[in-house]
Design an enzyme around this catalytic site. Structure first.
Site, short mmCIF file in Angstrom:
data_model
loop_
_atom_site.label_atom_id
_atom_site.label_comp_id
_atom_site.label_asym_id
_atom_site.label_seq_id
_atom_site.Cartn_x
_atom_site.Cartn_y
_atom_site.Cartn_z
CD GLU A 266 -1.85 2.28 1.38
OE1 GLU A 266 -2.12 3.11 0.49
OE2 GLU A 266 -1.36 2.60 2.48
CG HIS A 267 2.36 4.15 -3.45
ND1 HIS A 267 2.38 4.12 -4.82
CD2 HIS A 267 3.57 4.64 -3.09
CE1 HIS A 267 3.52 4.58 -5.27
NE2 HIS A 267 4.27 4.90 -4.24
#
Length: 661
Positions: A360-361
């Site tokens: 997840e960025h």
């Protein structure tokens, strides 16, 4: 004892500045000039109108907004951008599914210390439910190496280093955001979980393991913070695998929590809220996912693409093998349910011991996990570190703690139906993803630097723009990520790669009557401009984050200025060519992220000394884009650029005739 360092303040880094308003407006006007050439009948009149709007903005509402932004910065603990806006606007308000669209992916090279037959043929093993011994060994090794790196990095803080670099401080700060947290879906805007308040709790010392869609946690730290050995981790992974096999044989079906996390964020928020309302056990299970150090997904099958998967996207056997691995890491219709997409760092290992990572960025940018991953790969699996034979289950108990804890869910028919609907939607997203890896091995960064005497990054950016123009016969706004890591809690800035000079050079490349020497000089000028913009962005003098901050300072009672309502303002931010350079990528087969626009490309590249690796993603549903055709266009551009550099560096008097390239 990584968690003891979480509250460390990195005050030795300078604060991210609020850029000068006048300079931002001047740079903005320059950045839109190439669009005016393309879309306006009269460049001079159109430009003067935008300049008037900028002047009015500067003398009016713009100065008010700038003062508000400066005031906000003064009360922000770290900086005006990260403390107040960035994660929400760039990530958490985005409602599209994380799979493909937002999460990054990274494929590791195969480990040559693992026997060749284990890397090419998956041998069924008794009671392993499709898993293999070398799969578990490599997973355990990568887990240990990953956490060893992070512990060593943060352990330096116990004795302050007078020569600590800004990069080192930035890396420690950034890696601290990757572990023991997860993204939480919320209606309209997500949030990040808070690291566990009791870091010595079992949940905070354990990792999430997924196998056949079942969830478990296994402890990887002792109560006093000692990291488990690779062999201890391997034993616990093996118990997970054996237990999963028993559950499958008994007819148990795993609840598809991973599928729900892959869905539209508002749908996931609604379904999570309902799930948590069904039973306190679900709240406890979800909390354990959030608090876990990191995630590991053990796939029970090795995904393989057909060498000619579609008539429009032919693949050789070698390309098919390469893309198969990258697709598996990105997520496929058959394995995406075995991931929890809200975790910032997930290791993935299949039965052939092929490995990679995804994440997840929002907590940190992709360069950070790539640095962590590189350390985990560079030293291969040492066979002597593991038991040569199966060990009894009791041996997995360490310090009176069990080797694994199943994570169970209480679900009803409504939630199972939601799982099936979410699966249908996510499969559609994955199947629409036209993704492939391209290894250009004619030359790499060494030739660009040493022979062409140009910046490799800027050179590659010019190749991408030339490829776009050759395939579209038009120009587009081009985004390149630039890190602002020299600042406290710095993240990124936009580099607007499409410039007057890149446009001029690209048009010159289509003029067969233009001397090659002139084409070369125009390329050098475009590269120089790009390099200067890179420097501005990296040193806090970019424009896009500043313009975002100014817009967010508008109050409902403020009239929106023409500068912001101008269609060109939005057009200049339609990043249909979204790009990012990562590293040399010596230990990676490739990497990638999804295109932001249905008719655009998401491109990550790794510039090594002798080759350049591109990860290219577009959408099958768009008739305007084709990953296969764009790969060919990039190859042609890079070959032609080398030709003009080699010919252009020769003095003009030595060119008796025009060379047609």
């Amino acid at each position: 004892m990584r968690w003891l360092m979480r509250s460390k303040s990195y005050s030795s880094l300078p604060r991210l500045p609020v850029p000068d308003l006048h300079k931002t407006l001047d740079r903005y006007l320059i950045s839109i000039q190439p669009f005016l050439h393309d879309s306006e009948p009269s460049f001079s009149a159109a430009y003067q109108l935008r300049k008037q709007w900028a002047d009015d903005f500067h003398s009016g509402i713009g100065s008010v907004l700038q003062e508000r932004l400066l005031a906000l910065d003064k009360v922000s603990p770290n900086n005006w951008l990260d403390d107040n806006f960035w994660i929400q606007k760039a990530y958490h308000e985005w409602r599209t599914p994380l799979v493909v669209n937002s999460n990054w992916w990274l494929a590791f090279y195969d480990d040559n210390l693992i026997p060749q037959n284990s890397r090419t043929v998956s041998q069924p093993e008794k009671d392993m439910a499709g898993a293999t011994t070398w799969q578990l060994r490599r997973a355990a090794w990568l887990i240990h190496r990953t956490l060893e790196f992070v512990d060593n990095l943060h352990g330096q803080e116990s004795e302050p280093q007078p020569d600590t670099t800004r990069t080192g401080i930035w890396l420690r700060d950034s890696t601290s955001k990757m572990f023991n947290i997860a993204r939480i879906p919320q209606p309209g805007c997500d949030t990040l979980s808070i690291p566990p308040p009791q870091p010595h709790s079992l949940a905070a010392r354990s990792i999430l393991v997924m196998f056949h869609n079942f969830c478990y946690t296994i402890p990887v730290y002792s109560p006093i913070g000692e990291l488990a050995s690779p062999n201890d981790i391997y034993r616990r992974l093996r118990r997970v695998v054996v237990d999963t096999g028993k559950r499958i044989k008994s007819g148990e079906q795993a609840f598809l929590i991973g599928v729900l996390s892959s869905d539209d964020r508002d749908m996931w928020a609604k379904n999570l809220s309902y799930l948590l309302s069904l039973s306190p056990e679900n709240k406890s299970s979800h909390d354990r996912l959030l608090a876990s150090v990191m995630a590991v997904s053990l796939d029970h099958e090795s995904y393989e693409l057909s060498p000619a998967s579609t008539s429009s996207h032919p693949r050789s056997d070698t390309q098919s093998t390469l893309d198969s691995h990258l697709h598996s890491i990105r997520s496929t219709p058959s394995n995406f349910s075995n991931r929890f997409f809200d975790k910032p760092y997930t290791l993935l290992v299949d039965p052939l011991a092929r490995a990679g990572a995804t994440g997840e960025h929002s907590p940190c940018d992709a360069l950070v996990p790539s640095i962590v991953a590189e350390y985990s790969i560079v030293q291969g699996v040492e066979e002597e570190a593991f038991d040569s034979a199966e060990v009894p289950e009791a041996a997995t108990r360490i310090n009176d703690e069990d080797g694994f804890i199943p994570i169970n869910w209480v679900a009803d028919n409504k939630l199972w139906n939601e799982c099936h609907e979410a699966k249908r939607r996510s499969v559609a997203v994955i199947q629409d993803s036209d993704y492939s890896v391209f290894w250009f091995d004619d030359y790499g960064s060494d030739w660009i630097k040493n022979s062409a005497k140009l910046s490799p990054d800027a050179y590659i950016q010019m190749a991408l723009q030339l490829a776009w123009y050759r395939t579209r016969n038009s120009f587009t706004a081009t985004y390149e990520t630039v890190l602002t890591r020299m600042f406290k809690r710095g993240r990124t800035e936009t580099l607007r790669s499409y410039t007057n000079d890149s446009r001029t050079w690209i048009l010159a490349m289509s003029d067969s009557h233009l001397p090659v020497q002139q084409q070369y000089e125009l390329l050098k000028k475009a590269v120089s401009t790009h390099t200067n913009l890179t420097r501005q962005a990296a040193t806090g003098r970019g424009i896009d984050r500043h313009l975002l901050g100014l817009r967010l300072m508008l109050k409902p009672s403020d009239p929106e200025p023409p500068l912001f309502t101008d269609p060109l303002f939005l057009q200049s931010q339609e990043w249909k060519l979204s790009t990012s350079g990562l590293s040399a990528g010596h230990w990676f087969k490739g990497t990638g992220f999804g295109s932001q626009f249905n008719d655009g490309y998401g491109i990550n590249y790794l510039a090594a000394p002798g080759m350049i690796k591109f990860g290219i993603e577009s959408k099958f549903s768009s008739s305007s884009s084709s990953t296969y055709l764009f790969k060919n266009a990039i190859a042609d551009a890079l070959k032609e650029m080398r030709g003009i550099c080699q010919a252009g560096m020769v003095p003009i008097e030595e060119h008796p005739i025009r060379t047609h390239l």
